[in-house]
Design a protein around this motif. Structure first.
Motif, mmCIF file in Angstrom:
data_model
loop_
_atom_site.group_PDB
_atom_site.id
_atom_site.type_symbol
_atom_site.label_atom_id
_atom_site.label_comp_id
_atom_site.label_asym_id
_atom_site.label_seq_id
_atom_site.Cartn_x
_atom_site.Cartn_y
_atom_site.Cartn_z
ATOM 1 N N CYS A 188 0.842 -1.193 0.000
ATOM 2 C CA CYS A 188 0.000 0.000 0.000
ATOM 3 C C CYS A 188 0.880 1.247 0.000
ATOM 4 C CB CYS A 188 -0.919 0.021 1.221
ATOM 5 S SG CYS A 188 -2.005 -1.409 1.350
ATOM 6 N N LEU A 189 0.536 2.208 -0.820
ATOM 7 C CA LEU A 189 1.281 3.460 -0.943
ATOM 8 C C LEU A 189 0.467 4.615 -0.383
ATOM 9 C CD1 LEU A 189 3.708 5.094 -2.099
ATOM 10 C CD2 LEU A 189 2.388 5.312 -4.205
ATOM 11 N N GLU A 190 1.015 5.320 0.582
ATOM 12 C CA GLU A 190 0.313 6.455 1.188
ATOM 13 C C GLU A 190 0.246 7.625 0.222
ATOM 14 O OE1 GLU A 190 2.060 7.732 4.798
ATOM 15 O OE2 GLU A 190 0.679 9.400 5.063
ATOM 16 N N VAL A 191 -0.935 8.226 0.104
ATOM 17 C CA VAL A 191 -1.144 9.357 -0.802
ATOM 18 C C VAL A 191 -2.052 10.388 -0.144
ATOM 19 C CG1 VAL A 191 -0.819 8.051 -2.945
ATOM 20 C CG2 VAL A 191 -3.104 8.208 -1.911
ATOM 21 N N PRO A 192 -1.921 11.658 -0.529
ATOM 22 C CA PRO A 192 -2.908 12.663 -0.120
ATOM 23 C C PRO A 192 -4.062 12.652 -1.117
ATOM 24 C CG PRO A 192 -1.079 13.728 -1.235
ATOM 25 C CD PRO A 192 -0.762 12.261 -1.218
ATOM 26 N N ALA A 193 -5.231 12.212 -0.683
ATOM 27 C CA ALA A 193 -6.387 12.121 -1.561
ATOM 28 C C ALA A 193 -7.107 13.459 -1.611
ATOM 29 C CB ALA A 193 -7.337 11.029 -1.081
ATOM 30 N N THR A 194 -7.067 14.109 -2.754
ATOM 31 C CA THR A 194 -7.758 15.377 -2.966
ATOM 32 C C THR A 194 -8.590 15.275 -4.237
ATOM 33 O OG1 THR A 194 -5.888 16.305 -4.207
ATOM 34 C CG2 THR A 194 -5.940 16.698 -1.825
ATOM 35 N N VAL A 195 -9.637 16.085 -4.308
ATOM 36 C CA VAL A 195 -10.519 16.099 -5.466
ATOM 37 C C VAL A 195 -10.574 17.515 -5.999
ATOM 38 C CG1 VAL A 195 -12.840 15.632 -6.321
ATOM 39 C CG2 VAL A 195 -11.885 14.213 -4.500
ATOM 40 N N ASP A 196 -10.307 17.676 -7.268
ATOM 41 C CA ASP A 196 -10.330 19.007 -7.877
ATOM 42 C C ASP A 196 -11.705 19.653 -7.686
ATOM 43 O OD1 ASP A 196 -7.741 18.667 -8.733
ATOM 44 O OD2 ASP A 196 -8.301 18.014 -10.754
ATOM 45 N N GLY A 197 -11.705 20.888 -7.182
ATOM 46 C CA GLY A 197 -12.937 21.635 -7.023
ATOM 47 C C GLY A 197 -13.757 21.269 -5.800
#
Length: 307
Positions: A188-197
């Protein structure tokens, strides 16, 4: 007909917490790019592929006990008892990747590549029309639409990588780090989950059952490898810094690699910060292990002394 339903006032009084429900959502890549005549058939095909994978993963009970299932047109979402979460992470996600691959290799109909998100939280589930609605439901869809999982699927080989999954931090902490699933944390790779807008930023974890070489192009800006300092002042001169010429790339998240890679690839990401108008959250990278071979953690040095 008179309106009889009144939304409760938050924090006005204590009330029972809804039961915890796990959530699985899947979404087809490039669904809107398909000819209109194929939309209805693909909408019916996706739940069939998911159910086939549940069968093959010996999750018959889950297939028959979905809570508040719904079609999203280009995907599906449903709740289930959290007792099944370890088995959804493994073996189900890997089995689903295999089912998609087998279907896509038939060379009939459009290629189906899916994003999947897995989350858990309190949701109403008492037999009313509002069942399944709440913040966890919103979050599982935000995770599904987040930049990292879309980028991973877009940058991978359509012939090898058929599924990219994003796991919420809560599921990762309680199920993966808790040791309840066969999915190892190093996958598993840690990521910052963001959504445009959208005002959404959460720590999450990517899992790609069948990674392909294109995944190495996603990620953080490429940086030059620093020279390795000598162990002692009298040590032999350090090796010259290794550089790759003739190609360039500009990337924003993940790992950037140029040249050829064989064997394993392990990436330890640097700390990143995702900021919205109301939220600023720091994320710290962790290891991603693909396959079996050479592992890279942090900066890789080429003089053979250390990595």
């Amino acid at each position: 007909m008179p309106v009889t339903t009144t939304p409760p006032v938050p924090n006005a009084e204590s009330r029972p917490l809804p039961p915890y429900r796990a959530l699985l959502a899947v979404d087809a890549k490039d669904f809107t790019g398909l000819p209109a005549v194929q939309h209805a058939a693909v909408s019916e095909l996706i739940p069939e592929l998911v159910d086939d994978a549940l069968e093959r993963a010996d999750l018959h009970a889950l297939r028959d006990a979905k809570r508040f299932p719904a079609s999203t047109g280009d995907g599906i979402v449903f709740g289930f008892d959290p007792v099944h979460l370890p088995f959804v992470l493994a073996p189900f996600l890997g089995v689903l990747d295999g089912v998609l691959g087998a279907y896509n290799h038939q060379e009939v109909g459009p290629r189906i590549r899916l994003r999947a998100s897995v989350h858990v939280g309190p949701l109403p589930d008492g037999g009313s029309r509002g069942d399944g609605n709440g913040m966890p439901r919103n979050d599982v869809h935000r995770l599904l639409d987040s930049r990292p999982v879309k980028a991973i699927l877009a940058d991978s080989s359509e012939h090898v990588t058929h599924l990219a999954a994003i796991i919420s931090d809560r599921v990762h902490e309680e199920v993966v780090l808790g040791g309840y699933t066969a999915l190892h944390p190093d996958r598993c790779l840690e990521v910052p989950a963001t959504v445009d807008g959208k005002n959404f930023a959460q720590r999450a974890w990517l899992y790609v059952p069948s990674p392909s070489s294109g995944l190495l192009r996603a990620g953080v800006p490429a940086r030059e490898e620093p020279a390795v300092p000598p162990a002692e002042p009298a040590a032999a001169p350090q090796q010259p810094q290794r550089r790759y010429e003739g190609n360039s790339q500009q990337v924003t998240e993940g790992a950037a690699v140029m040249g050829d890679i064989g064997g394993d690839f392990t990436y330890t990401g640097r700390s990143t910060t995702s900021t919205t108008s109301t939220t600023s959250t720091g994320y710290h990278g962790t290891n991603q292990h693909w396959g079996g071979g050479d592992n890279v953690s942090g900066d890789k040095h080429v003089d053979g002394n250390r990595t």
